[in-house]
Design an enzyme around this catalytic site. Structure first.
Site, short mmCIF file in Angstrom:
data_model
loop_
_atom_site.label_atom_id
_atom_site.label_comp_id
_atom_site.label_asym_id
_atom_site.label_seq_id
_atom_site.Cartn_x
_atom_site.Cartn_y
_atom_site.Cartn_z
N HIS A 38 0.83 -1.21 0.00
CA HIS A 38 0.00 0.00 0.00
C HIS A 38 0.87 1.26 0.00
CE1 HIS A 38 -2.70 -2.93 2.26
NE2 HIS A 38 -3.43 -2.60 1.23
N GLN A 62 -18.06 -6.92 -0.72
CA GLN A 62 -17.17 -7.81 -1.46
C GLN A 62 -16.78 -9.06 -0.69
OE1 GLN A 62 -14.36 -4.43 -1.78
NE2 GLN A 62 -12.74 -5.93 -1.50
N GLY A 148 -2.92 -2.22 -6.98
CA GLY A 148 -1.80 -3.15 -7.05
C GLY A 148 -2.01 -4.25 -8.07
#
Length: 286
Positions: A38, A62, A148
């Site tokens: 991060h 999610q 990412g």
């Protein structure tokens, strides 16, 4: 000083002022439990833009019914302490009630791209991802957003969403950050036992061996998958949930490899399900 914002209205008011001042905004959406992966994205945003906003929100949409939503690590003070010295301007830290004050009347659905790979094991997961990312994009209104490559399927879906929904945002994919021994950094690594942590390095090692086979001329994806499976079975106690060779970013299964590909895997240890991947540029890919 990093300012923590907890309401949608305050965040939108701040963004409105920044836009009036013609500030360029970089955005790093996270679920917290921040690690070097991060922070690498955060540093990239800080280098490149006037303002950097990091969101920390564990998104219930999610998570499936048997997944780790309640157990997911949450420590806002620790996370902010990592962001403060870097010079992050704003941390957006809303509650679930703030983001979803009532059940959603309108849902977003990802079609074919969510029916393969991780999406086939986690129905509804990517619907939840695109819903929350759309909300965050509309609140933060960034010029650039960072994701990412460790979650390469997610990255491909977000890029497609931005294209199809005409978000005026450029998506920046950041290479996977790894431990010294190759294990991809992940918030879930803390759930590994000491023995599993030793074994987990073989996820990346198996992917690198597949890349070596590709570099030596192998184009039959079944042979790459079989090698990865053998390597993981021999060297780990985890349950192999998925190994796949797909085109990237289209996410179409490849039998004979052509163009840019994405070799991905998922292994379930006792308390942690780990994913990893590599993206290999094909001969005919820029």
């Amino acid at each position: 000083m990093t300012k923590r914002i907890t309401t949608v209205n305050e965040m939108k008011a701040i963004i409105q002022t920044l836009k009036r001042e013609q500030k360029q905004i970089g955005f790093v959406p996270t679920m917290g439990a921040l690690h070097e992966g991060h922070l690498t994205m955060v540093r990239a945003s800080l280098r490149n833009h006037d303002i950097t906003v990091v969101s920390i929100f564990v998104n219930p949409l999610q998570f499936g019914p048997n997944e780790d939503f309640d157990a997911y690590p949450r420590d806002i003070e620790s996370d902010q302490a990592k962001l403060e010295p870097l010079g992050v301007d704003y941390v957006f830290y809303p509650s679930v009630e703030e983001m979803y004050p009532q059940p959603l009347a309108i849902s977003l659905k990802v079609n074919r791209m969510a029916e393969v790979l991780e999406g086939s094991k986690r129905p509804g997961h990517f619907d939840g991802v695109v819903t929350v990312v759309n909300k965050l994009f509309n609140i933060i209104r960034p010029d650039y957003a960072y994701f990412g490559k460790k979650d390469a399927q997610q990255l491909a879906i977000i890029e497609k969403m931005v294209d199809e929904f005409n978000h005026p945002i450029e998506i920046i994919g950041i290479d996977t950050i790894r431990e010294a021994d190759g294990l991809a950094k992940s918030s879930r690594n803390v759930y590994l036992t000491a023995q599993e942590r030793k074994e987990a390095i073989h996820l990346y090692q198996s992917l690198k061996k597949a890349e070596e086979m590709y570099d030596a001329g192998e184009r039959n994806s079944r042979k790459l998958i079989d090698m990865i499976r053998d390597h993981l079975t021999t060297n780990t106690s985890g349950t192999i949930e998925d190994i796949a060779v797909s085109s990237y970013p289209e996410l179409v299964e490849q039998k004979e490899i052509t163009g840019q590909i994405f070799i991905s895997l998922a292994v379930k240890f006792s308390r942690a399900r780990l994913i990893d991947n590599i993206i290999i540029k094909g001969e005919n890919h820029d």
